[in-house]
Motif scaffolding. Sequence first.
Motif, PDB file in Angstrom:
ATOM      1  N   ARG A   1       8.028   1.732  -7.877  1.00  0.00           N
ATOM      2  CA  ARG A   1       7.121   2.712  -7.272  1.00  0.00           C
ATOM      3  C   ARG A   1       7.433   4.094  -7.810  1.00  0.00           C
ATOM      4  O   ARG A   1       8.454   4.320  -8.471  1.00  0.00           O
ATOM      5  CB  ARG A   1       7.282   2.709  -5.745  1.00  0.00           C
ATOM      6  CG  ARG A   1       8.687   3.076  -5.268  1.00  0.00           C
ATOM      7  CD  ARG A   1       8.728   3.286  -3.769  1.00  0.00           C
ATOM      8  NE  ARG A   1      10.061   3.536  -3.256  1.00  0.00           N
ATOM      9  CZ  ARG A   1      10.704   4.683  -3.358  1.00  0.00           C
ATOM     10  NH1 ARG A   1      10.173   5.694  -4.009  1.00  0.00           N
ATOM     11  NH2 ARG A   1      11.905   4.827  -2.836  1.00  0.00           N
ATOM     12  N   GLY A   2       6.532   5.050  -7.524  1.00  0.00           N
ATOM     13  CA  GLY A   2       6.786   6.450  -7.858  1.00  0.00           C
ATOM     14  C   GLY A   2       8.038   6.911  -7.134  1.00  0.00           C
ATOM     15  O   GLY A   2       8.320   6.452  -6.030  1.00  0.00           O
ATOM     16  N   GLY A   3       8.791   7.828  -7.732  1.00  0.00           N
ATOM     17  CA  GLY A   3      10.013   8.292  -7.090  1.00  0.00           C
ATOM     18  C   GLY A   3      11.253   7.643  -7.688  1.00  0.00           C
ATOM     19  O   GLY A   3      12.342   8.163  -7.583  1.00  0.00           O
TER      20      GLY A   3
ATOM     21  N   ILE B   1      14.617   7.408   8.039  1.00  0.00           N
ATOM     22  CA  ILE B   1      15.216   6.382   7.179  1.00  0.00           C
ATOM     23  C   ILE B   1      14.376   6.325   5.905  1.00  0.00           C
ATOM     24  O   ILE B   1      13.186   6.014   5.939  1.00  0.00           O
ATOM     25  CB  ILE B   1      15.233   5.002   7.868  1.00  0.00           C
ATOM     26  CG1 ILE B   1      16.096   5.038   9.141  1.00  0.00           C
ATOM     27  CG2 ILE B   1      15.755   3.926   6.908  1.00  0.00           C
ATOM     28  CD1 ILE B   1      17.571   5.349   8.940  1.00  0.00           C
ATOM     29  N   TYR B   2      15.008   6.659   4.775  1.00  0.00           N
ATOM     30  CA  TYR B   2      14.325   6.646   3.478  1.00  0.00           C
ATOM     31  C   TYR B   2      14.794   5.398   2.741  1.00  0.00           C
ATOM     32  O   TYR B   2      15.996   5.157   2.608  1.00  0.00           O
ATOM     33  CB  TYR B   2      14.685   7.918   2.694  1.00  0.00           C
ATOM     34  CG  TYR B   2      14.243   7.910   1.247  1.00  0.00           C
ATOM     35  CD1 TYR B   2      12.893   8.016   0.908  1.00  0.00           C
ATOM     36  CD2 TYR B   2      15.168   7.780   0.208  1.00  0.00           C
ATOM     37  CE1 TYR B   2      12.476   8.000  -0.409  1.00  0.00           C
ATOM     38  CE2 TYR B   2      14.765   7.768  -1.118  1.00  0.00           C
ATOM     39  CZ  TYR B   2      13.422   7.871  -1.421  1.00  0.00           C
ATOM     40  OH  TYR B   2      13.008   7.848  -2.733  1.00  0.00           O
ATOM     41  N   LEU B   3      13.856   4.565   2.293  1.00  0.00           N
ATOM     42  CA  LEU B   3      14.203   3.320   1.606  1.00  0.00           C
ATOM     43  C   LEU B   3      13.994   3.483   0.105  1.00  0.00           C
ATOM     44  O   LEU B   3      12.958   3.968  -0.335  1.00  0.00           O
ATOM     45  CB  LEU B   3      13.327   2.183   2.142  1.00  0.00           C
ATOM     46  CG  LEU B   3      13.574   1.833   3.617  1.00  0.00           C
ATOM     47  CD1 LEU B   3      12.341   1.229   4.229  1.00  0.00           C
ATOM     48  CD2 LEU B   3      14.738   0.882   3.756  1.00  0.00           C
ATOM     49  N   HIS B   4      14.996   3.074  -0.684  1.00  0.00           N
ATOM     50  CA  HIS B   4      14.922   3.238  -2.143  1.00  0.00           C
ATOM     51  C   HIS B   4      15.569   2.017  -2.790  1.00  0.00           C
ATOM     52  O   HIS B   4      16.749   1.761  -2.592  1.00  0.00           O
ATOM     53  CB  HIS B   4      15.667   4.517  -2.540  1.00  0.00           C
ATOM     54  CG  HIS B   4      15.525   4.882  -3.989  1.00  0.00           C
ATOM     55  ND1 HIS B   4      14.546   5.744  -4.448  1.00  0.00           N
ATOM     56  CD2 HIS B   4      16.214   4.490  -5.088  1.00  0.00           C
ATOM     57  CE1 HIS B   4      14.661   5.881  -5.757  1.00  0.00           C
ATOM     58  NE2 HIS B   4      15.663   5.119  -6.169  1.00  0.00           N
TER      59      HIS B   4
ATOM     60  N   ARG C   1       0.795  -1.222   0.000  1.00  0.00           N
ATOM     61  CA  ARG C   1       0.000   0.000   0.000  1.00  0.00           C
ATOM     62  C   ARG C   1       0.833   1.281   0.000  1.00  0.00           C
ATOM     63  O   ARG C   1       0.347   2.335  -0.365  1.00  0.00           O
ATOM     64  CB  ARG C   1      -0.922   0.028   1.229  1.00  0.00           C
ATOM     65  CG  ARG C   1      -2.055  -0.966   1.190  1.00  0.00           C
ATOM     66  CD  ARG C   1      -3.094  -0.658   0.129  1.00  0.00           C
ATOM     67  NE  ARG C   1      -3.697   0.644   0.261  1.00  0.00           N
ATOM     68  CZ  ARG C   1      -4.747   0.929   1.001  1.00  0.00           C
ATOM     69  NH1 ARG C   1      -5.318  -0.025   1.704  1.00  0.00           N
ATOM     70  NH2 ARG C   1      -5.247   2.138   1.045  1.00  0.00           N
ATOM     71  N   SER C   2       2.090   1.211   0.451  1.00  0.00           N
ATOM     72  CA  SER C   2       2.873   2.451   0.554  1.00  0.00           C
ATOM     73  C   SER C   2       4.289   2.231   0.058  1.00  0.00           C
ATOM     74  O   SER C   2       4.762   1.093  -0.050  1.00  0.00           O
ATOM     75  CB  SER C   2       2.925   2.922   2.017  1.00  0.00           C
ATOM     76  OG  SER C   2       3.703   2.009   2.777  1.00  0.00           O
ATOM     77  N   ARG C   3       4.963   3.334  -0.212  1.00  0.00           N
ATOM     78  CA  ARG C   3       6.356   3.268  -0.653  1.00  0.00           C
ATOM     79  C   ARG C   3       7.229   2.573   0.389  1.00  0.00           C
ATOM     80  O   ARG C   3       8.083   1.757   0.066  1.00  0.00           O
ATOM     81  CB  ARG C   3       6.899   4.691  -0.864  1.00  0.00           C
ATOM     82  CG  ARG C   3       6.239   5.439  -1.998  1.00  0.00           C
ATOM     83  CD  ARG C   3       6.714   6.875  -2.012  1.00  0.00           C
ATOM     84  NE  ARG C   3       6.251   7.567  -3.208  1.00  0.00           N
ATOM     85  CZ  ARG C   3       6.789   8.695  -3.663  1.00  0.00           C
ATOM     86  NH1 ARG C   3       7.786   9.256  -3.025  1.00  0.00           N
ATOM     87  NH2 ARG C   3       6.323   9.268  -4.752  1.00  0.00           N
TER      88      ARG C   3
END
Length: 763
Positions: free
Chosen positions: A330-332, A534-537, A301-303
């Motif tokens: 995903r977007g981004g 914490i940004y996950l990519h 449901r989310s990034r």
Amino acid sequence: MQFRKNLQQIIEHIQTDEQYSNNIVNWHTIPEREAQTVPFPVSIDSRLKEALQSRGVKELYTHQGQAIDITRKRENFVAVTPTASGKTLCYNLPVLQQIIDDPSSRALYIFPTKALAQDQKSELNELIEALGININSYTYDGDTPSNIRQKVRQAGHIVITNPDMLHSAILPHHTKWVALFENLKFIVIDELHIYRGVFGSHVANVIRRLKRICAFYGSNPIFICTSATIANPKELAEKLTGEKVTLIDKNGAPAGKKHFVFYNPPVVNKPLNIRRSATLEVRKIASEFLKNKIQTIVFARSRVRVEILLTYLQGLVQKELGPKSIRGYRGGYLPKQRREIEHGLRNGDIYGVVSTNALELGVDIGQLQVCIMTGYPGTIASAWQQAGRAGRRQGEALIFMVASQAPLDQYVIGHPDYFFNRSPETAQINPDNLIILVDHLKCAAYELPFKKGDTFDGVELEDILEFLTEEQVLHFNNGKWFWMNQSFPAHNISLRSASQENVVIIDQSDVAHVKVIGEMDRFSAMTLLHDEAIYLHEGVQFQVEKLDWEEKKAFVREVDVDYYTDANLAVQLRVLEVDKERETEFASVSYGEVTVQAMATVFKKIKFDTHENIGSGPIHLPEEELHTNAAWISLNEGIKNKLTDKKLEEGLIGIANLLRHVAPLHVMCDPSDLHVVPQVKAVHSEKPTIFLYDRYPGGVGLSEKVYEIMEELLAEAEQIISHCGCESGCPSCVGMEATGEDGKQLSLKLIELFRDGQKRMLL
């Protein structure tokens, strides 16, 4: 065939192994369906017919034949059939036939995403190649090199673009596109159901501007729309295009057998009715298929959830399958990454993909056999779209819906009939939202001046034009309003988010090679890109070292930690004006204008695997203010005297938690578009109140719809609480904050009062 046998073996294993079978609530098999076809109409050129036959199309499905008949009458239509049912031919056939008949003809294809545009372009080009006629189809988006752009404008029979590019690059420069606009015969709008809420309201105004420019150049194109299943496709198409349309909804395409499995994770805490995390269950189920090299798509449901699942699955099966075998989507992500992932899925190099609803659309991603949804996607329409990603080429497919702890998930998983028998949701748009309308009138005035008496596709304008003249945005001279500002209006208007600017994410792990790795809208950035977040990519962890709020830049560095972060928003809400109201004996339902102040306050650190809270910290960001519309329901005097404020608050929080999940389902919007705020003592009335507001300046009609169906929403909320297996409230009904001794009973009592003011009840 080994590939098919593996799927069969795993289906048998899941049905017999207790660690899975005990949690399967419903196994629903949808049988194969035969095709219903019609011969090619005589009006189709023999070369076009031969080209289709060379590609295996011997006859047309009934809905494709109907589409050709309607366009021959020069009527607009919307075709609504499931994924992989050949909707593309519904528009490619009439368009190609028109260009064969009159080579000066032009068509404009609008797709909601660049990925979909690229995908459809390759399919169209293969058909044109088989046709052997010189027909030029070009993609015109942000990735189109500048040296090719002129060629597209001059020689493109079919121009493929997206709403953002149409809004900011084509319409403002229409004088360079004279060949297109003078000869435009068809406008194709694919994936119509995506154009709802804020985005749809913007796009409806972009279409108004497009029609105005077509009229200026003397063309009157036919609109062809295609959509996944929604309750009101005809109404949505007519609102979006401002034209009458014919509905095509009888599907003639064949379909393979589909197994639809409803799966509820086991209860791990009986008194609180807390279940095992859906994310951890999905990890277990998905790894079964991936280890057997069965192509699988996992939706989240989310990034953040996408990145967490990707990290888990890569850790489990990467050694066996290779480092690039499981990817996120995903977007981004940057366009180059997304194209690479789509290609890898088609050619079989990638066995698994974890995606947000970005891959819900009709991009051809090959022979996927399994689809796993982490939680109910939020709407019935969305769930069917995601399910349609598996078994696209008439093969057998397995779809898992793994329920989360959320109330709506638990309701849907416990009521399969609700899911399989209920009609899909209604898509809402409000093109006349004043803020959106004024933005697009500025763009329209920049493109062509307005004359006295002009309307904007039927909308009276004079008051707004006079207001813009007073603001010195327009200049009135000789019966016309002209754009007089130096700036270029379209650049400052985002079609897709409530905020006008995105935050750019900059990776500075390698000081010698600092690079942009993604972007995010401002509202999301408050809770996902604050300092220390914490940004996950792509499964890689980055820590935000600094969020420069003024410059809209987040500077991140790669880290390796065993936790992720989650943040809270503190919201204050005040009523400015009441527009509509209806009362019962105990309650009143209202709709009107409100102002909302939102502030990110605290973030938590949550450990991977166990999901326990291991720390927290403050967030230092300015407050954001929003003027919007809201619907609210208040309990009248007398209730407060019978309950303490604490008990009242517990009951209100419980109902708010349910409405937060139930309302987006009914108005068909993203849950983040509609916010819910309970207040024990509302500032304007001093009554216990629950507010539901549009998270967009001026509102886009979501809360107005909520006002109309408030009783229906409360009835559904009551059902969810009543059917929940817990004793005194749990995360699956009233939420964690309302799980006191009698949180469940309090919420039920309050709902009964809200719903039925005629009954006298003793609390």
